[in-house]
Motif scaffolding. Structure first.
Motif, PDB file in Angstrom:
ATOM      1  N   MET A   1      43.327  27.658  45.787  1.00 15.45           N
ATOM      2  CA  MET A   1      43.693  29.113  44.961  1.00 15.45           C
ATOM      3  C   MET A   1      42.925  30.137  45.909  1.00 15.45           C
ATOM      4  SD  MET A   1      43.899  30.516  41.127  1.00 15.45           S
ATOM      5  CE  MET A   1      44.402  29.811  40.511  1.00 15.45           C
ATOM      6  N   PRO A   2      43.611  31.374  47.064  1.00 11.51           N
ATOM      7  CA  PRO A   2      42.655  32.155  47.506  1.00 11.51           C
ATOM      8  C   PRO A   2      41.895  32.625  46.013  1.00 11.51           C
ATOM      9  CG  PRO A   2      45.113  32.084  48.111  1.00 11.51           C
ATOM     10  CD  PRO A   2      45.046  31.811  47.128  1.00 11.51           C
ATOM     11  N   GLY A   3      40.335  33.322  46.462  1.00 10.81           N
ATOM     12  CA  GLY A   3      40.130  34.049  45.315  1.00 10.81           C
ATOM     13  C   GLY A   3      40.056  35.686  45.109  1.00 10.81           C
ATOM     14  N   HIS A   4      40.913  35.964  45.178  1.00 10.28           N
ATOM     15  CA  HIS A   4      41.190  37.537  44.520  1.00 10.28           C
ATOM     16  C   HIS A   4      42.519  36.573  43.251  1.00 10.28           C
ATOM     17  CE1 HIS A   4      44.610  36.397  47.903  1.00 10.28           C
ATOM     18  NE2 HIS A   4      44.797  37.183  47.110  1.00 10.28           N
ATOM     19  N   TRP A   5      43.503  35.713  43.566  1.00 11.39           N
ATOM     20  CA  TRP A   5      43.676  35.207  42.455  1.00 11.39           C
ATOM     21  C   TRP A   5      43.277  34.210  41.400  1.00 11.39           C
ATOM     22  CZ3 TRP A   5      48.565  37.340  41.442  1.00 11.39           C
ATOM     23  CH2 TRP A   5      48.895  37.951  42.383  1.00 11.39           C
ATOM     24  N   LEU A   6      41.847  33.684  41.733  1.00  7.71           N
ATOM     25  CA  LEU A   6      40.963  33.253  41.173  1.00  7.71           C
ATOM     26  C   LEU A   6      40.803  34.142  39.623  1.00  7.71           C
ATOM     27  CD1 LEU A   6      39.608  30.902  39.681  1.00  7.71           C
ATOM     28  CD2 LEU A   6      37.835  31.529  41.500  1.00  7.71           C
ATOM     29  N   LEU A   7      40.505  34.931  40.386  1.00  3.78           N
ATOM     30  CA  LEU A   7      39.745  36.543  40.113  1.00  3.78           C
ATOM     31  C   LEU A   7      41.021  37.095  38.682  1.00  3.78           C
ATOM     32  CD1 LEU A   7      37.267  37.660  42.403  1.00  3.78           C
ATOM     33  CD2 LEU A   7      36.668  36.595  40.022  1.00  3.78           C
ATOM     34  N   ALA A   8      42.012  36.897  39.185  1.00  2.00           N
ATOM     35  CA  ALA A   8      42.756  37.642  38.598  1.00  2.00           C
ATOM     36  C   ALA A   8      43.228  36.377  37.459  1.00  2.00           C
ATOM     37  CB  ALA A   8      43.917  37.968  39.195  1.00  2.00           C
ATOM     38  N   ARG A   9      43.420  35.248  37.481  1.00  2.00           N
ATOM     39  CA  ARG A   9      43.456  34.776  36.313  1.00  2.00           C
ATOM     40  C   ARG A   9      42.794  34.542  35.313  1.00  2.00           C
ATOM     41  NH1 ARG A   9      43.015  27.824  37.324  1.00  2.00           N
ATOM     42  NH2 ARG A   9      41.003  28.484  36.913  1.00  2.00           N
ATOM     43  N   LEU A  10      41.057  34.561  36.220  1.00  2.00           N
ATOM     44  CA  LEU A  10      40.206  34.974  35.331  1.00  2.00           C
ATOM     45  C   LEU A  10      40.385  35.935  34.272  1.00  2.00           C
ATOM     46  CD1 LEU A  10      37.043  34.233  36.720  1.00  2.00           C
ATOM     47  CD2 LEU A  10      38.309  32.116  35.196  1.00  2.00           C
ATOM     48  N   GLY A  11      40.716  36.584  34.317  1.00  2.00           N
ATOM     49  CA  GLY A  11      41.363  38.013  34.084  1.00  2.00           C
ATOM     50  C   GLY A  11      40.754  39.574  34.662  1.00  2.00           C
TER      51      GLY A  11
END
Length: 257
Positions: A1-11
């Motif tokens: 998962m690209p980093g920006h989508w990982l951060l988005a998943r974390l809120g």
């Protein structure tokens, strides 16, 4: 998962290198107002779209090729906000008519593209603007200073790519200005800010204290995600002296007869 989508998943809602402060500066410098028809390229989850809609433009169109982003942006289409819509399209090929916008902007997108793709996106922005009174802005990663050793710039890009799991090719400030000039724009305003995306103070400024604590809590409950976030932060810290965020505002240069 690209980093920006990982951060988005974390809120994390604000996924811009200069944070909400630099985004607000960009919108102020664009002078978005009630008479504007705005096109946002790669609108993401809608954090900047909300700020733009609060300024009451006549129309706002957000383009993103990710279905999850289009769904999030489509949820912003509420009565009383003018004409608002989201389209599933690549930033370099929106499918929108020529001259459809008075303002175009994009954030945290070009840094992840090879040069030919960067140029296609900027050329698309130029096509979308109605005339030389239109305004275009970008908000991206940059490497500092101008004249940075190319080998070091390449190493920074490689480290970012490994941590973010997406190609990263940030330019110097003069490199970003040169890209705009090559596609027929004249830069009218510029601001550089620290790239502090994962620093506690920036997290609180961008997300609020409750939001920042929620992101931290979700990361602590997900060891794999926490390792990824810490790796990203280590890379950002390692290259702190040469990493920044830049926002540029430009107008189309008058065409020669």
């Amino acid at each position: 998962m690209p980093g920006h989508w990982l951060l988005a998943r974390l809120g994390k809602r604000v996924l811009r290198p200069g944070g909400v402060e630099l985004t607000r500066w960009m919108l102020d410098a664009l002078r978005v107002g009630p008479g504007d028809r705005v096109v946002e390229l790669a609108g993401g989850l809608g954090a900047t779209a909300r700020l733009t809609l609060a300024r009451g433009p006549a129309a706002h169109t957000a383009a993103d090729r990710d279905p999850a982003a289009v769904a999030a942006l489509s949820a912003l289409t509420a009565p009383g906000r003018g004409r608002v819509r989201a389209v599933g399209a690549d930033a370099a090929r929106t499918g929108l008519p020529d001259g459809t916008a008075t303002v175009v902007y994009g954030e945290a997108m070009l840094s992840m593209q090879p040069e030919p793709a960067e140029r296609r996106v900027v050329a698309e922005a130029r096509r979308l603007l109605a005339d030389s009174s239109g305004r275009y802005a970008l908000h991206e990663l940059c490497v500092l200073p101008d004249g940075l050793d190319p080998a070091l710039a390449e190493r920074i890009g490689a480290d970012l790519s490994g941590a973010l799991r997406v190609g990263a090719r940030p330019l110097t400030p003069s490199g970003w200005s040169g890209l705009l000039a090559a596609e027929g724009f004249t830069v009218t305003a510029r601001r550089i800010a620290p790239m502090a995306l994962l620093e506690p103070r920036r997290l609180v400024a961008d997300e609020g204290l409750t939001g920042a604590l929620g992101i931290a809590g979700r990361a602590l409950r997900d060891p794999a995600a926490l390792r990824r976030v810490l790796r990203m932060r280590r890379v950002f810290c390692r290259h702190r002296a040469h990493l920044g965020a830049i926002a540029l505002v430009a107008r189309p240069a008058p065409t020669r007869p």
